[in-house]
Design a protein around this motif. Structure first.
Motif, PDB file in Angstrom:
ATOM      1  N   GLY A  75       0.725  -1.155   0.011  1.00  0.00           N
ATOM      2  CA  GLY A  75       0.173   0.476  -0.067  1.00  0.00           C
ATOM      3  C   GLY A  75       1.296   1.577   0.062  1.00  0.00           C
ATOM      4  N   GLN A  76       2.565   1.170   0.360  1.00  0.00           N
ATOM      5  CA  GLN A  76       2.760   2.760   0.062  1.00  0.00           C
ATOM      6  C   GLN A  76       4.295   2.099  -0.046  1.00  0.00           C
ATOM      7  OE1 GLN A  76       4.897   4.967   2.767  1.00  0.00           O
ATOM      8  NE2 GLN A  76       2.380   5.885   3.173  1.00  0.00           N
ATOM      9  N   TRP A  89      -4.105   4.109  -8.792  1.00  0.00           N
ATOM     10  CA  TRP A  89      -3.303   5.138  -7.428  1.00  0.00           C
ATOM     11  C   TRP A  89      -4.099   6.309  -7.646  1.00  0.00           C
ATOM     12  CZ3 TRP A  89       0.911   2.239  -9.578  1.00  0.00           C
ATOM     13  CH2 TRP A  89       1.113   2.967 -10.883  1.00  0.00           C
ATOM     14  N   ASN A  90      -4.164   6.962  -8.166  1.00  0.00           N
ATOM     15  CA  ASN A  90      -4.769   8.280  -8.179  1.00  0.00           C
ATOM     16  C   ASN A  90      -6.419   8.453  -7.410  1.00  0.00           C
ATOM     17  OD1 ASN A  90      -2.780   9.271 -10.234  1.00  0.00           O
ATOM     18  ND2 ASN A  90      -3.939   8.839 -12.159  1.00  0.00           N
ATOM     19  N   THR A 121       0.017  11.757  -2.630  1.00  0.00           N
ATOM     20  CA  THR A 121       1.183  11.958  -3.942  1.00  0.00           C
ATOM     21  C   THR A 121       2.521  11.341  -3.813  1.00  0.00           C
ATOM     22  OG1 THR A 121       1.911  13.923  -2.733  1.00  0.00           O
ATOM     23  CG2 THR A 121       0.602  15.008  -4.242  1.00  0.00           C
ATOM     24  N   ARG A 122       2.323  11.160  -2.928  1.00  0.00           N
ATOM     25  CA  ARG A 122       3.067  10.218  -2.733  1.00  0.00           C
ATOM     26  C   ARG A 122       3.622   8.613  -3.496  1.00  0.00           C
ATOM     27  NH1 ARG A 122       5.500   9.357   3.172  1.00  0.00           N
ATOM     28  NH2 ARG A 122       6.470   7.654   2.180  1.00  0.00           N
ATOM     29  N   LEU A 123       2.065   8.087  -3.080  1.00  0.00           N
ATOM     30  CA  LEU A 123       1.525   7.347  -3.934  1.00  0.00           C
ATOM     31  C   LEU A 123       2.154   6.752  -5.537  1.00  0.00           C
ATOM     32  CD1 LEU A 123      -1.806   6.135  -1.749  1.00  0.00           C
ATOM     33  CD2 LEU A 123       0.822   5.284  -1.191  1.00  0.00           C
ATOM     34  N   THR A 124       1.419   8.229  -5.820  1.00  0.00           N
ATOM     35  CA  THR A 124       1.912   7.712  -7.283  1.00  0.00           C
ATOM     36  C   THR A 124       3.452   8.180  -7.522  1.00  0.00           C
ATOM     37  OG1 THR A 124       1.425  10.199  -6.649  1.00  0.00           O
ATOM     38  CG2 THR A 124      -0.282   9.693  -7.408  1.00  0.00           C
TER      39      THR A 124
END
Ligand code: ZN
Length: 250
Positions: free
Chosen positions: A196-197, A226-227, A244-247
């Motif tokens: 998840g991250q 992820w968006n 935003t870090r996920l993208t």
């Protein structure tokens, strides 16, 4: 037996759903190295799923904090805000389930589930040097660990320490086909990556299949939406950077 090994889901439902879809048919049981909660926008959905579907699971540091077993002080302000938000969202049943999670290392069949290191559930095993220092505490041939959100692994074979899998030696396309063949005399510490991250520069969800009969671990990466997760993070009022870090996979 074939195990789907996952870790660090961090309340990211879209990533978990995509992993389960891609891993379908490849495993008999699902095991988890901790950190189901914290950071993401869907803590109850993820934990409801975990309660019904995981064969074995241990706690992570975020699970401890989000259910009140540990205070917030060790966390940075962003993680603190997410933990407070998560604690408010969790149902009483899910809070109780998190509180009752076992501390690793947890023996499962012939292997171990570990959150940080075999010595300390909060220790980060980032480098070969870190791994060397804790291999002596690994009981059994294989330990799966999380906490760093960096997919890969370390080995001790023929009295030599090395990389079982070093992510940056593979390009993006190859990363879905990393196979670690296990020497029956060797020792292994393997991180399936974070569902998840991810923080290893690849935004795709990380996971692994461990086949104990074939003596093989396969590392996988799965793209997800992820968006949508990022939008949910912002809509929930969680710190924007957690979306935003996920993208970026950072
Ligand atoms: Zn984590």
């Amino acid at each position: 037996m074939r195990y789907l090994v996952i870790s660090d889901i961090h309340s990211n439902w879209e990533a978990l759903e995509a992993v389960l879809a891609e891993a379908g048919g490849l495993y008999d049981r699902i095991v988890c190295c901790g950190d189901l909660a914290g950071y993401g926008p869907d803590p109850n959905r993820v934990i409801d799923w975990a309660r019904a579907n995981l064969s074995a699971v241990i706690r992570g540091n975020h699970d401890r904090v989000c259910c009140g077993l540990d205070d917030l002080e060790s966390f940075n302000p962003v993680a603190q805000a997410a933990s407070r938000w998560t604690m408010e969202q969790l149902t009483p049943e899910n809070l109780a389930w998190l509180r009752a999670l076992e501390q690793g290392p947890l023996p499962v069949d012939g292997f171990r589930l570990i959150h940080g290191s075999p010595l300390d559930e909060d220790e980060y095993v980032m480098s070969l040097m870190d791994a060397r220092n804790v291999f002596g505490y690994l009981e059994g041939q294989v330990g799966f660990f999380g906490h760093t959100h960096m997919q890969g692994g370390f080995s001790y074979v023929d009295r030599r320490y090395g990389y079982a899998a070093q992510l940056n030696s593979f390009d993006r396309a190859q990363r879905n086909r990393i196979v670690v063949r296990l020497d029956p005399e060797g020792l292994y510490l393997i991180n399936p990556g974070s569902v998840g991250q991810p923080r290893d520069g690849d935004a795709r969800a990380g996971w692994a299949i461990y086949d104990s009969d074939a003596q093989e671990v396969r590392l996988h990466r799965t793209p997800y939406d992820w968006n949508t997760t990022c939008d949910k993070v912002i809509a929930a009022g969680l710190p924007e950077v957690l979306g935003t870090r996920l993208t970026q996979g950072r």
